[in-house]
Motif scaffolding. Structure first.
Motif, PDB file in Angstrom:
ATOM      1  N   ALA A 165       0.896  -1.210   0.030  1.00 43.02           N
ATOM      2  CA  ALA A 165       0.005  -0.049  -0.104  1.00 43.02           C
ATOM      3  C   ALA A 165       0.751   1.144  -0.079  1.00 43.02           C
ATOM      4  O   ALA A 165       0.465   2.221  -0.700  1.00 43.02           O
ATOM      5  CB  ALA A 165      -0.884   0.078   1.279  1.00 43.02           C
ATOM      6  N   VAL A 166       1.896   1.232   0.776  1.00 44.88           N
ATOM      7  CA  VAL A 166       2.849   2.415   0.778  1.00 44.88           C
ATOM      8  C   VAL A 166       3.414   2.703  -0.458  1.00 44.88           C
ATOM      9  O   VAL A 166       3.573   3.733  -0.906  1.00 44.88           O
ATOM     10  CB  VAL A 166       3.981   2.135   2.089  1.00 44.88           C
ATOM     11  CG1 VAL A 166       4.965   3.221   1.969  1.00 44.88           C
ATOM     12  CG2 VAL A 166       3.215   2.020   3.389  1.00 44.88           C
ATOM     13  N   TRP A 167       3.991   1.571  -1.064  1.00 39.53           N
ATOM     14  CA  TRP A 167       4.810   1.729  -2.343  1.00 39.53           C
ATOM     15  C   TRP A 167       3.654   2.167  -3.619  1.00 39.53           C
ATOM     16  O   TRP A 167       4.039   2.665  -4.375  1.00 39.53           O
ATOM     17  CB  TRP A 167       5.764   0.546  -2.406  1.00 39.53           C
ATOM     18  CG  TRP A 167       6.869   0.568  -1.692  1.00 39.53           C
ATOM     19  CD1 TRP A 167       7.192   0.212  -0.504  1.00 39.53           C
ATOM     20  CD2 TRP A 167       8.169   1.471  -2.100  1.00 39.53           C
ATOM     21  NE1 TRP A 167       8.408   0.553   0.078  1.00 39.53           N
ATOM     22  CE2 TRP A 167       8.880   1.277  -1.016  1.00 39.53           C
ATOM     23  CE3 TRP A 167       8.522   2.256  -3.198  1.00 39.53           C
ATOM     24  CZ2 TRP A 167       9.995   2.108  -0.960  1.00 39.53           C
ATOM     25  CZ3 TRP A 167       9.408   2.880  -3.491  1.00 39.53           C
ATOM     26  CH2 TRP A 167      10.414   2.842  -2.263  1.00 39.53           C
ATOM     27  N   ASP A 168       2.449   1.546  -3.332  1.00 39.54           N
ATOM     28  CA  ASP A 168       1.344   2.081  -4.362  1.00 39.54           C
ATOM     29  C   ASP A 168       1.257   3.568  -4.464  1.00 39.54           C
ATOM     30  O   ASP A 168       1.264   4.155  -5.222  1.00 39.54           O
ATOM     31  CB  ASP A 168       0.036   1.552  -3.996  1.00 39.54           C
ATOM     32  CG  ASP A 168      -0.070   0.092  -4.585  1.00 39.54           C
ATOM     33  OD1 ASP A 168       0.961  -0.450  -5.537  1.00 39.54           O
ATOM     34  OD2 ASP A 168      -1.123  -0.505  -4.528  1.00 39.54           O
ATOM     35  N   SER A 169       1.211   3.932  -3.155  1.00 34.97           N
ATOM     36  CA  SER A 169       1.203   5.665  -2.994  1.00 34.97           C
ATOM     37  C   SER A 169       2.236   6.376  -3.459  1.00 34.97           C
ATOM     38  O   SER A 169       2.085   7.388  -3.802  1.00 34.97           O
ATOM     39  CB  SER A 169       0.901   5.962  -1.416  1.00 34.97           C
ATOM     40  OG  SER A 169       2.124   5.815  -0.709  1.00 34.97           O
ATOM     41  N   ILE A 170       3.416   5.806  -3.204  1.00 32.98           N
ATOM     42  CA  ILE A 170       4.707   6.461  -3.856  1.00 32.98           C
ATOM     43  C   ILE A 170       4.828   6.283  -5.477  1.00 32.98           C
ATOM     44  O   ILE A 170       4.984   7.255  -6.172  1.00 32.98           O
ATOM     45  CB  ILE A 170       6.115   5.891  -3.446  1.00 32.98           C
ATOM     46  CG1 ILE A 170       6.077   6.085  -1.580  1.00 32.98           C
ATOM     47  CG2 ILE A 170       7.198   6.049  -4.053  1.00 32.98           C
ATOM     48  CD1 ILE A 170       7.151   5.474  -0.960  1.00 32.98           C
ATOM     49  N   ALA A 171       4.404   5.273  -5.867  1.00 35.53           N
ATOM     50  CA  ALA A 171       4.288   4.989  -7.163  1.00 35.53           C
ATOM     51  C   ALA A 171       3.312   5.546  -8.154  1.00 35.53           C
ATOM     52  O   ALA A 171       3.677   6.326  -9.163  1.00 35.53           O
ATOM     53  CB  ALA A 171       4.292   3.315  -7.734  1.00 35.53           C
ATOM     54  N   PHE A 172       2.376   5.850  -7.359  1.00 32.12           N
ATOM     55  CA  PHE A 172       1.059   6.721  -8.019  1.00 32.12           C
ATOM     56  C   PHE A 172       1.238   7.859  -8.012  1.00 32.12           C
ATOM     57  O   PHE A 172       0.809   8.848  -8.791  1.00 32.12           O
ATOM     58  CB  PHE A 172      -0.289   5.859  -7.764  1.00 32.12           C
ATOM     59  CG  PHE A 172      -0.128   4.660  -8.435  1.00 32.12           C
ATOM     60  CD1 PHE A 172      -0.078   4.154  -9.827  1.00 32.12           C
ATOM     61  CD2 PHE A 172      -0.530   3.396  -7.570  1.00 32.12           C
ATOM     62  CE1 PHE A 172      -0.206   2.868 -10.489  1.00 32.12           C
ATOM     63  CE2 PHE A 172      -0.639   2.054  -8.063  1.00 32.12           C
ATOM     64  CZ  PHE A 172      -0.417   1.798  -9.505  1.00 32.12           C
ATOM     65  N   THR A 173       1.989   8.395  -7.018  1.00 32.49           N
ATOM     66  CA  THR A 173       2.204   9.764  -6.710  1.00 32.49           C
ATOM     67  C   THR A 173       3.014  10.097  -8.002  1.00 32.49           C
ATOM     68  O   THR A 173       3.172  11.351  -8.533  1.00 32.49           O
ATOM     69  CB  THR A 173       3.013  10.108  -5.357  1.00 32.49           C
ATOM     70  OG1 THR A 173       1.767   9.829  -4.509  1.00 32.49           O
ATOM     71  CG2 THR A 173       3.233  11.718  -5.205  1.00 32.49           C
TER      72      THR A 173
END
Length: 204
Positions: A165-173
């Motif tokens: 979830a954290v890395w989804d937030s980073i990648a899609f940012t």
């Protein structure tokens, strides 16, 4: 009502509660530093390499894929191959993301001197401040999880959900800030249901 409802509901509650807590516990300055770094990877001609063992390895594979989807060139470097020449792919200026909940997994620690010698930036993802990974990463990214989903509170489960979830937030940012368009997505994702929907939109 299913006879397993309570168990299933309890486990789902653990997972979403752990993700919810990250909104308050993540170091947003570190998150900003990582996003700034990833936004420079492609323009500067570099790449991202991820690594992890066990379930953390599965997370590392997923993170590499998500970053690639967002036009940040990335791939997973298996720890078993790393010490047999696989780390030759790491070059100066690259970003190496190492996943280890405890931060002392030897197969992951093996990457550190190689990255240092080759001039790659290490992002260490862990929750152990006293670990080798935390102390020797260029960027220590703490993702704190208090409760795993199994009855022993030992099996990597809620922690892996949280990492994803954290890395989804980073990648899609990164996707939100690197000029990414639907045309870019169609170019690299012409297959499957996503490709089908994008092609229909493009032909409309």
């Amino acid at each position: 009502m299913s006879k397993y409802d309570k168990s299933v509901t309890d486990i789902l509650n653990i997972e979403w509660q752990e993700i919810r807590k990250l909104i308050d516990t993540l170091d947003r300055d570190v998150v900003d530093e990582i996003i700034d770094l990833l936004l420079r990877v492609k323009p500067e001609g570099h790449k991202v390499i991820t690594a992890g063992c066990g379930t953390s390895g599965s997370v590392a594979v997923r993170v590499a894929h998500s970053l690639s989807v967002c036009e940040v060139p990335a791939f997973y470097c298996c720890p078993a191959n790393a010490v047999h020449g696989g780390t030759g792919a790491i070059q100066k200026g690259d970003v190496v993301i190492l996943f280890s909940k405890g931060g002392n997994t030897q197969e992951i620690v093996n990457y550190i001197p190689i990255c240092k010698a080759k001039g790659a930036t290490i992002i260490g993802v862990s929750q152990n401040d006293d670990s080798v990974l935390a102390k020797h990463s260029d960027i220590y990214f703490k993702v704190q999880i208090d409760q795993e989903s199994d009855k022993f509170n030992m099996c990597a489960s809620a922690s892996c959900t949280a990492y994803c979830a954290v890395w989804d937030s980073i990648a899609f940012t990164v996707m939100n800030y690197n000029g990414y368009t639907k045309e870019d997505l169609l170019l690299i994702h012409p297959g499957g249901k996503v490709g089908e929907l994008l092609l229909k939109e493009n032909q409309a």
